[in-house]
Design an enzyme around this catalytic site. Structure first.
Site, mmCIF file in Angstrom:
data_model
loop_
_atom_site.group_PDB
_atom_site.id
_atom_site.type_symbol
_atom_site.label_atom_id
_atom_site.label_comp_id
_atom_site.label_asym_id
_atom_site.label_seq_id
_atom_site.Cartn_x
_atom_site.Cartn_y
_atom_site.Cartn_z
ATOM 1 N N ASP A 136 -29.462 -30.587 -4.569
ATOM 2 C CA ASP A 136 -28.558 -31.248 -3.623
ATOM 3 C C ASP A 136 -27.080 -31.101 -3.999
ATOM 4 O O ASP A 136 -26.227 -31.783 -3.423
ATOM 5 C CB ASP A 136 -28.901 -32.745 -3.537
ATOM 6 C CG ASP A 136 -30.216 -32.975 -2.801
ATOM 7 O OD1 ASP A 136 -30.252 -32.709 -1.590
ATOM 8 O OD2 ASP A 136 -31.194 -33.400 -3.441
ATOM 9 N N GLU A 163 -19.473 -34.137 -2.031
ATOM 10 C CA GLU A 163 -18.758 -35.382 -1.724
ATOM 11 C C GLU A 163 -19.291 -36.560 -2.536
ATOM 12 O O GLU A 163 -18.552 -37.496 -2.853
ATOM 13 C CB GLU A 163 -18.910 -35.716 -0.236
ATOM 14 C CG GLU A 163 -18.366 -37.085 0.120
ATOM 15 C CD GLU A 163 -18.401 -37.373 1.617
ATOM 16 O OE1 GLU A 163 -17.332 -37.386 2.222
ATOM 17 O OE2 GLU A 163 -19.495 -37.566 2.169
ATOM 18 N N ASP A 164 -20.586 -36.507 -2.866
ATOM 19 C CA ASP A 164 -21.197 -37.678 -3.502
ATOM 20 C C ASP A 164 -20.801 -37.864 -4.962
ATOM 21 O O ASP A 164 -21.017 -38.930 -5.523
ATOM 22 C CB ASP A 164 -22.728 -37.596 -3.369
ATOM 23 C CG ASP A 164 -23.141 -37.748 -1.918
ATOM 24 O OD1 ASP A 164 -22.532 -38.589 -1.219
ATOM 25 O OD2 ASP A 164 -24.042 -37.012 -1.471
ATOM 26 N N ARG A 202 -29.929 -36.384 -8.893
ATOM 27 C CA ARG A 202 -28.557 -35.944 -8.651
ATOM 28 C C ARG A 202 -27.572 -36.465 -9.706
ATOM 29 O O ARG A 202 -26.413 -36.065 -9.723
ATOM 30 C CB ARG A 202 -28.092 -36.426 -7.261
ATOM 31 C CG ARG A 202 -28.953 -35.922 -6.129
ATOM 32 C CD ARG A 202 -28.233 -36.010 -4.807
ATOM 33 N NE ARG A 202 -26.985 -35.243 -4.853
ATOM 34 C CZ ARG A 202 -26.037 -35.296 -3.933
ATOM 35 N NH1 ARG A 202 -26.195 -36.054 -2.875
ATOM 36 N NH2 ARG A 202 -24.938 -34.582 -4.048
ATOM 37 N N ARG A 228 -28.000 -46.079 -2.664
ATOM 38 C CA ARG A 228 -27.424 -45.250 -3.747
ATOM 39 C C ARG A 228 -26.274 -45.941 -4.502
ATOM 40 O O ARG A 228 -25.914 -45.534 -5.593
ATOM 41 C CB ARG A 228 -26.880 -43.945 -3.166
ATOM 42 C CG ARG A 228 -27.890 -43.099 -2.407
ATOM 43 C CD ARG A 228 -28.804 -42.362 -3.334
ATOM 44 N NE ARG A 228 -29.819 -41.619 -2.593
ATOM 45 C CZ ARG A 228 -29.654 -40.366 -2.175
ATOM 46 N NH1 ARG A 228 -28.535 -39.728 -2.425
ATOM 47 N NH2 ARG A 228 -30.630 -39.758 -1.524
ATOM 48 N N HIS A 234 -26.035 -43.129 3.872
ATOM 49 C CA HIS A 234 -24.717 -43.440 3.326
ATOM 50 C C HIS A 234 -23.857 -44.116 4.406
ATOM 51 O O HIS A 234 -24.116 -43.951 5.594
ATOM 52 C CB HIS A 234 -23.993 -42.154 2.906
ATOM 53 C CG HIS A 234 -24.516 -41.524 1.651
ATOM 54 N ND1 HIS A 234 -24.958 -40.226 1.606
ATOM 55 C CD2 HIS A 234 -24.651 -42.018 0.394
ATOM 56 C CE1 HIS A 234 -25.340 -39.942 0.364
ATOM 57 N NE2 HIS A 234 -25.165 -41.008 -0.390
ATOM 58 N N CYS A 237 -20.128 -34.409 3.662
ATOM 59 C CA CYS A 237 -20.818 -34.314 2.358
ATOM 60 C C CYS A 237 -20.539 -32.999 1.634
ATOM 61 O O CYS A 237 -20.709 -32.905 0.431
ATOM 62 C CB CYS A 237 -22.331 -34.381 2.517
ATOM 63 S SG CYS A 237 -22.912 -35.394 3.822
#
Ligand code: CIR
Length: 257
Positions: free
Chosen positions: A64, A69-70, A89, A135, A165, A252
Site C-alpha cells: 500500500d 499521503e498516509d 503499513r 487508523r 479515512h 492518497c
C-alpha cells in the site's frame, strides 16, 4: 480565481505487490500495468497544477506504499511523520525523514501508542480536522494537536464510524467550499461550511483534489465534475480505477506542500 499554495509534491510509484494491498472495495485485484499508467498521468496532472514532483521508487515489501499521503502530514511550518494505523503499513515511514528533510526545517513524529494516518487529516488554512477512523486513535490525534499548537496552528477531532479515512468523505477545495458525502453531510463538525453534496452514486469523487485552484477529479463522475466546474474551478480528470480497487483516491497518492 488564482491561488498558489503548494510548490511541491512527493509521490511513490506503485509496487508490483500492490495487488495484495488492503481492501474492502470488492472491485477485484488491481491491474499493475494499468495502475502504473494511471500513476504517470497523475504525476502529469500534479505538474499541470504547477508542482515540482519528487517520484520515489516503489517499496515492494509494502503493497500500500503508493498511498503516501498516509505516512506524513505536511504543513507550512513543519512536516509530521505519522505512525500509520494498519500493521502492514506501519513501517512505510522508514527513511521518510531523509526525503522530507530536504523540504522542511522541522520534522516531527507521531509515536506509539499514538497512531495516525494522513488520510484522516484535512487542512483548512491553519486548522487541521482529524478524523477518528479505525487508523487514527485519540493519542495520535492529541499528539498532532500539541505539535500543531507548538507551531501556532490548531487541530480538532471529528468523530466518524463508517469511512476508511476522513478524506474519503470530505475534502476542502478552498474558498470555503467542501465536497462532502455520506456520514459527513449532516455532521455537526461541518455545519457552518459551504457544502457541495456529492451524490451517493458518485461518493468516490468526494475525494477530489484542490491544487493551486485547479481541481483534479477522478474520471467517471460527471455530476460531481459539473458541480465543481460550475463553481468556476478548472478541472483535470485522472482515471484512478486501479487505486480505487484498494480503497485509495486521488489525495492518497501524494504529499503536497
Ligand atoms: C489502505 O487501506 O491503507 C489502502 N489500501 C488505501 C489507503 C488510502 N489512503 C487514503 O485514503 N489516504
Amino acid at each position: 480565481m488564482s491561488e498558489q499554495r503548494f510548490k511541491y509534491a512527493v509521490v511513490r510509484k506503485p509496487a508490483q505487490s500492490m495487488v495484495d494491498g488492503i481492501t474492502e472495495a470488492n472491485l477485484g485485484k488491481p491491474d499493475y500495468k494499468k495502475a502504473c499508467k494511471q500513476h504517470n498521468n497523475y504525476i502529469e496532472a500534479l505538474k499541470k497544477c504547477g508542482l515540482e514532483v519528487t517520484v520515489l521508487e516503489p517499496l515492494n515489501d509494502f503493497p500500500d506504499s503508493c498511498f503516501i499521503e498516509d505516512v506524513a502530514v505536511c504543513t507550512p511550518h513543519c512536516a509530521i511523520i505519522t505512525n500509520p494505523g494498519a500493521d502492514s503499513r506501519n513501517a512505510e515511514v522508514i527513511d521518510l525523514d531523509k526525503i522530507l528533510d530536504k523540504f522542511n526545517d522541522d520534522i516531527e513524529n507521531i509515536i506509539f501508542p499514538g497512531t495516525l494516518d494522513g488520510g484522516d487529516i484535512m487542512m483548512v488554512g491553519d486548522h487541521f480536522y482529524i478524523g477518528m477512523s479505525d487508523r487514527t486513535n485519540i493519542q495520535g490525534a492529541n499528539q498532532l494537536i500539541s505539535i500543531l499548537e507548538s507551531y501556532g496552528m490548531s487541530g480538532s477531532v471529528v468523530e466518524m464510524d463508517k469511512m476508511l479515512h476522513l478524506k474519503t468523505g470530505i475534502n476542502c477545495i478552498e474558498h470555503n467550499n467542501f465536497l462532502v458525502s455520506g456520514e459527513f453531510i449532516d455532521h455537526p463538525a461541518f455545519s457552518i461550511l459551504n457544502k457541495i453534496i456529492v451524490p451517493e452514486d458518485e461518493a468516490y469523487a468526494a475525494n477530489s483534489l484542490w491544487i493551486n485552484d485547479k481541481v483534479i477529479v477522478p474520471f467517471g463522475f460527471p455530476k460531481t465534475k459539473k458541480m465543481i466546474e460550475d463553481l468556476g474551478y478548472e478541472i483535470i480528470e485522472v482515471d484512478t480505477s486501479e487505486f480505487r480497487k484498494l480503497d485509495g483516491g486521488l489525495s492518497c497518492l501524494s504529499l503536497r506542500f
